[in-house]
Write a protein that holds these residues in place. Structure first.
Motif, short mmCIF file in Angstrom:
data_model
loop_
_atom_site.label_atom_id
_atom_site.label_comp_id
_atom_site.label_asym_id
_atom_site.label_seq_id
_atom_site.Cartn_x
_atom_site.Cartn_y
_atom_site.Cartn_z
N SER A 31 14.57 63.37 71.73
CA SER A 31 13.47 64.16 71.18
C SER A 31 13.00 65.23 72.15
O SER A 31 12.78 66.38 71.78
N VAL A 32 12.84 64.85 73.42
CA VAL A 32 12.40 65.82 74.42
C VAL A 32 13.44 66.92 74.59
O VAL A 32 13.12 68.10 74.69
N TYR A 33 14.71 66.55 74.58
CA TYR A 33 15.77 67.52 74.81
C TYR A 33 15.84 68.55 73.68
O TYR A 33 15.96 69.77 73.94
N VAL A 34 15.78 68.12 72.41
CA VAL A 34 16.07 69.05 71.30
C VAL A 34 14.88 69.94 70.95
O VAL A 34 15.04 70.91 70.21
N THR A 35 13.69 69.66 71.46
CA THR A 35 12.52 70.48 71.17
C THR A 35 12.66 71.86 71.82
O THR A 35 13.12 71.98 72.95
N ARG A 36 12.24 72.89 71.10
CA ARG A 36 12.37 74.25 71.63
C ARG A 36 11.45 74.46 72.83
O ARG A 36 10.51 73.69 73.06
N LYS A 37 11.69 75.50 73.57
CA LYS A 37 10.82 75.87 74.68
C LYS A 37 9.40 76.11 74.16
O LYS A 37 9.19 76.85 73.20
N GLY A 38 8.42 75.44 74.76
CA GLY A 38 7.04 75.55 74.32
C GLY A 38 6.70 74.68 73.14
O GLY A 38 5.57 74.73 72.63
N GLY A 39 7.65 73.87 72.69
CA GLY A 39 7.43 73.04 71.52
C GLY A 39 6.69 71.75 71.84
O GLY A 39 6.30 71.49 72.98
N THR A 40 6.52 70.92 70.82
CA THR A 40 5.67 69.73 70.92
C THR A 40 6.40 68.49 70.43
O THR A 40 6.98 68.49 69.33
N ILE A 41 6.37 67.45 71.24
CA ILE A 41 6.82 66.11 70.83
C ILE A 41 5.54 65.30 70.63
O ILE A 41 4.78 65.09 71.58
N VAL A 42 5.27 64.87 69.40
CA VAL A 42 4.05 64.13 69.13
C VAL A 42 4.43 62.71 68.72
O VAL A 42 5.26 62.50 67.85
N THR A 43 3.86 61.73 69.42
CA THR A 43 4.29 60.34 69.25
C THR A 43 3.12 59.45 68.86
O THR A 43 2.02 59.57 69.42
N CYS A 44 3.38 58.56 67.91
CA CYS A 44 2.31 57.67 67.44
C CYS A 44 2.70 56.20 67.50
O CYS A 44 1.89 55.34 67.14
N ALA A 45 3.93 55.91 67.90
CA ALA A 45 4.36 54.50 67.89
C ALA A 45 5.62 54.36 68.73
O ALA A 45 6.13 55.35 69.28
N SER A 46 6.12 53.14 68.82
CA SER A 46 7.33 52.85 69.59
C SER A 46 8.02 51.65 68.95
O SER A 46 8.11 50.58 69.56
N THR A 47 8.53 51.83 67.74
CA THR A 47 9.07 50.69 67.01
C THR A 47 10.36 50.16 67.63
O THR A 47 10.74 49.01 67.35
N SER A 48 11.05 50.96 68.47
CA SER A 48 12.26 50.47 69.11
C SER A 48 12.03 50.10 70.58
O SER A 48 12.98 49.73 71.28
N GLY A 49 10.80 50.20 71.04
CA GLY A 49 10.50 49.85 72.43
C GLY A 49 9.48 50.79 73.02
O GLY A 49 9.48 52.00 72.73
N PHE A 50 8.59 50.26 73.87
CA PHE A 50 7.45 51.01 74.38
C PHE A 50 7.73 51.76 75.67
O PHE A 50 6.99 52.68 76.02
N MET A 51 8.79 51.42 76.40
CA MET A 51 9.08 52.07 77.67
C MET A 51 10.01 53.25 77.43
O MET A 51 11.23 53.11 77.34
N HIS A 52 9.43 54.45 77.31
CA HIS A 52 10.19 55.65 77.01
C HIS A 52 10.79 56.23 78.29
O HIS A 52 10.16 56.23 79.34
N GLN A 53 12.00 56.79 78.15
CA GLN A 53 12.64 57.49 79.27
C GLN A 53 13.15 58.84 78.78
O GLN A 53 13.70 58.95 77.67
N TYR A 54 12.94 59.87 79.58
CA TYR A 54 13.45 61.19 79.25
C TYR A 54 13.68 61.95 80.55
O TYR A 54 13.15 61.60 81.60
N ASP A 55 14.46 63.02 80.45
CA ASP A 55 14.74 63.87 81.61
C ASP A 55 13.62 64.91 81.70
O ASP A 55 13.53 65.81 80.87
N ASN A 56 12.80 64.80 82.72
CA ASN A 56 11.60 65.64 82.82
C ASN A 56 11.94 67.12 83.05
O ASN A 56 11.10 67.99 82.80
N ARG A 57 13.14 67.43 83.48
CA ARG A 57 13.51 68.84 83.65
C ARG A 57 13.39 69.59 82.33
O ARG A 57 13.00 70.76 82.30
#
Length: 445
Positions: A326-352
């Motif tokens: 989700s973080v990767y495919v969002t456009r520059k300046g875009g928004t990832i909005v999250t309300c739950a974690s049905t597959s697991g609460f510990m999220h990992q993403y590449d902060n770059r």
């Protein structure tokens, strides 16, 4: 309970008739038992069976406090918080009840050895407590699930910021999977007149959540022309997000897990659909390692639908499994909005891909009273439609929760409480006739 049901089913019952009804000392409710908190210890989440933990018990009618109402529940529904409660994940809900019970003598009522679940209802007001002016016995209502105290200034710009904000039927007791529920009267909203009891009960939690997450300025603030990636687009939350994107002039890119779910999205009017099972996306190489090549493959697939554009908004709720993508495919300046974690609460993403592209991650939780009102108003006007695919009896709530737990459902599943059968409660037949195909589309596929 028979006298209450008779009054509801009668076409000429007045408010005075409902006020004169003798309330029962007890009623049936779906409960968890505190002494069973450890019943699933050592089992994997998928192996935990809600049919074993959910009980249909006769429980005592709670005391009615100021600003509260007792509501005869005609129908309710199952949400993921019901599933989480039933398998005692990520924590037992009895901890919520204990903490709430320490707040005041009145909230002490909630700290019981059993927990009545359910964060949705459609029904009829039976009694109101002191200081209530907006509602009276006999009013047909739905309830949103925000419970607040509003004794702190923090909650007065946005009630979701109240330090004592809780979700009714999850973090409080006396929820909607029962014949009678106890709510604060500022949870009540008018029942949409063209819907049946089970249809009216189903949108509350997920519709309001999707509205805040996607439409509200407290969430993504979606606008016309936005590309919106919606995970689980035919599910309880995603089906409302898809409707809001279409109604708001945005383009939903719907991610589903089967052709039957893709067909539901097409029936709602979506054209850009990704069947993640058919495409074989595997975002994790193993338990600890994500696969960025799969993120890039997803991004390329999205751009096929958008004329080469990346998505402005990602509507996130699966959590751990999908968040890196989700973080990767969002456009520059875009928004990832999250309300739950049905597959697991510990999220990992590449902060770059977040910091260097100035993207935002926004946390969104349920909705404030105004957002819940607006979401319900759109349902009442026939702009947004319920997504009920199947209805269970109160006795079958454990099976309903298991089906949601294992993702066997489409849209929302309803539960009949006092309503003796499906299809009851419609008051505006003309409006219903205009929207009947949309109302039934999740049942017809």
């Amino acid at each position: 309970m028979n006298a209450i049901l008779d009054a509801i089913l009668s076409s000429d019952s007045t408010s005075a008739d409902f006020a004169a009804l003798k309330l029962p000392e007890s009623y049936r409710a779906v409960t968890l038992h505190k002494d069973e908190e450890q019943m699933f210890a050592g089992l994997a989440s998928r192996d935990k069976d809600p049919r074993k933990s959910l009980h249909l018990d006769e429980v005592a009618l709670p005391e009615l406090g100021p600003g509260e109402a007792l509501v005869a529940v005609m129908a309710s529904s199952v949400n993921y918080n019901t599933v989480w409660s039933s398998i005692f994940e990520p924590v037992s809900t009895f901890g919520f009840l204990e903490r709430y019970g320490r707040l005041s003598p009145l909230t002490k009522r909630h700290d019981l050895p059993y927990h009545i679940l359910g964060s949705d209802l459609a029904g009829v007001v039976l009694r109101t407590g002191a200081g209530v002016n907006a509602w009276k016995p006999g009013d047909e209502v739905v309830a949103h699930c925000l419970s607040v105290e509003l004794e702190s200034p923090d909650g007065h710009n946005d009630t979701m910021m109240d330090p004592e904000q809780r979700i009714w039927g999850f973090e409080t007791n006396f929820g909607g999977l029962a014949e009678i529920a106890l709510v604060k009267t500022n949870q009540l909203l008018p029942k949409p007149k063209h819907l049946t009891w089970e249809e009216a009960a189903s949108p509350g939690l997920v519709n309001s959540t999707a509205y805040r997450q996607l439409v509200s300025r407290n969430g993504a603030g979606m606008k016309q022309g936005d590309n919106v990636l919606i995970w689980g687009a035919s599910g309880g939350l995603g089906s409302y997000a898809t409707q809001y994107a279409l109604a708001g002039g945005a383009t939903p890119i719907c991610v589903v897990s089967s052709e039957s779910k893709a067909e539901i999205c097409r029936a709602m009017g979506a054209e850009a659909i990704i069947d993640r099972s058919a495409e074989g996306y595997k975002f994790w190489k193993d338990e600890n390692t994500q696969d960025p090549r799969e993120w890039k493959r997803l991004g390329a697939k999205i751009r096929e639908f958008t004329g080469g554009e990346d998505v402005d908004i990602v509507f996130e709720h699966p959590g751990r499994e999908t968040f890196g993508a989700s973080v990767y495919v969002t456009r520059k300046g875009g928004t990832i909005v999250t309300c739950a974690s049905t597959s697991g609460f510990m999220h990992q993403y590449d902060n770059r891909y977040l910091w260097m592209s100035l993207k935002r991650i926004v946390g969104s939780h349920f909705a404030n009273y105004r957002e819940a009102f607006e979401a319900n108003r759109l349902v009442a006007k026939g702009k947004i439609h319920p997504t009920v695919s199947k209805v269970y009896s109160l006795e079958e709530t454990g099976q309903a929760a298991l089906d949601v737990h294992h993702n066997r459902h489409q849209g929302k599943v309803g539960v009949l409480c006092l309503a003796p059968e499906e299809g009851m409660g419609v008051r505006d037949h003309e409006l219903r006739a205009r929207h009947l195909p949309a109302i039934n589309r999740f049942r017809d596929i």
